[in-house]
Design an enzyme around this catalytic site. Sequence first.
Site, PDB file in Angstrom:
ATOM      1  N   VAL A  61       0.829  -1.224   0.000  1.00 36.26           N
ATOM      2  CA  VAL A  61       0.000   0.000   0.000  1.00 36.26           C
ATOM      3  C   VAL A  61       0.859   1.269   0.000  1.00 36.26           C
ATOM      4  CG1 VAL A  61      -2.030  -1.091   1.055  1.00 36.26           C
ATOM      5  CG2 VAL A  61      -0.342   0.040   2.524  1.00 36.26           C
ATOM      6  N   TYR A 152       5.524   7.731  13.917  1.00 36.88           N
ATOM      7  CA  TYR A 152       4.342   6.915  14.211  1.00 36.88           C
ATOM      8  C   TYR A 152       3.295   7.763  14.950  1.00 36.88           C
ATOM      9  CZ  TYR A 152       1.764   2.759  15.840  1.00 36.88           C
ATOM     10  OH  TYR A 152       0.790   1.815  16.092  1.00 36.88           O
ATOM     11  N   ALA A 154       2.968  11.016  14.884  1.00 38.15           N
ATOM     12  CA  ALA A 154       2.422  12.004  13.950  1.00 38.15           C
ATOM     13  C   ALA A 154       1.381  11.354  13.050  1.00 38.15           C
ATOM     14  CB  ALA A 154       3.558  12.597  13.110  1.00 38.15           C
ATOM     15  N   LYS A 156      -0.452   8.596  13.505  1.00 37.68           N
ATOM     16  CA  LYS A 156      -1.670   8.116  14.177  1.00 37.68           C
ATOM     17  C   LYS A 156      -2.530   9.277  14.686  1.00 37.68           C
ATOM     18  CE  LYS A 156      -1.005   3.690  13.561  1.00 37.68           C
ATOM     19  NZ  LYS A 156      -1.907   2.897  12.699  1.00 37.68           N
TER      20      LYS A 156
END
Length: 249
Positions: A61, A152, A154, A156
């Site tokens: 992705v 991570y 930032a 989430k």
Amino acid sequence: MSSTPSRVAIVTGGASGIGLAIATKFSQNGIFTVAIGRDEAKLAKAKEILGSNGTTIQADVADLASIPALVEKIHANYGRIDILVNNAGINQKKPFTEVTDEEFQRVINTNLTAVFVLSREVVKKMLAQGGGSIIHISSMTAYYGLPKVIAYSASKTAIEGITRAMATELSAQGIQVNAIAPGFIVTDMTDKALNADPERKAKAMGRTSIGYMGKPEDIAETAYFLVSPAAAYITGTSIRVDGGNAVGF
Ligand code: NAI
């Protein structure tokens, strides 16, 4: 697939951990589920678990340019897309001053930009179809500060923001958008991030009121609830499934 299934779900990162638990729960409850992942061996195992009511696709992705064709392919194969669970995620634990621009961007690209691009493409299908349900996977890092996971955190925290913004724009058109914020759940990710760091694990558990780590299935139950008729009036929210971690002392 000879006939169009009644509901079709996409779960990214669906070959392991939380994603696999969600894909399994969906497929066992009548939702045809397409699990997307990168690792061939994990995908083969997942395909076996999902059985005839699911399938797997190998895709990255983070390769944003490939996402529109991926969504087209799934839509063409199964006739509809009712549910998208943006679960694929990566973490990087490193002191703040040592994180390079490239490392920061890599985490943002997978955990946030890919979520946006995939959602945008799937929402086009959902709008044409008259509705759908999207679940983003957030984190405790969106609720309080954790050291050494800057990118991570930032990504989430932004997930909580896009959950609200997407819900505001899309809910009147039949698309529910929610997030689930897991606490500390036993998966490969926490195996790396916590088990190698007993002090961090003790701190995490010290504020988890229930006193133990959660299971991927705990998150899957909430995901299934969010796509059930019982959750028809729920949109724009983030549900913490954290054993009380976010409110613990
Ligand atoms: P995991 O590492 O077991 O599973 C993540 C899956 O995503 C893996 O199968 C991985 O191959 C896949 N993935 C990663 N990047 C991908 C890409 N570019 N394309 C396709 N697939 C990709 O981790 P876990 O714990 O199951 O995490 C799932 C989600 O839950 C993540 O978004 C994570 O940030 C979130 N989360 C996990 C928590 C935990 O305690 N385990 C706590 C809070 C959030």
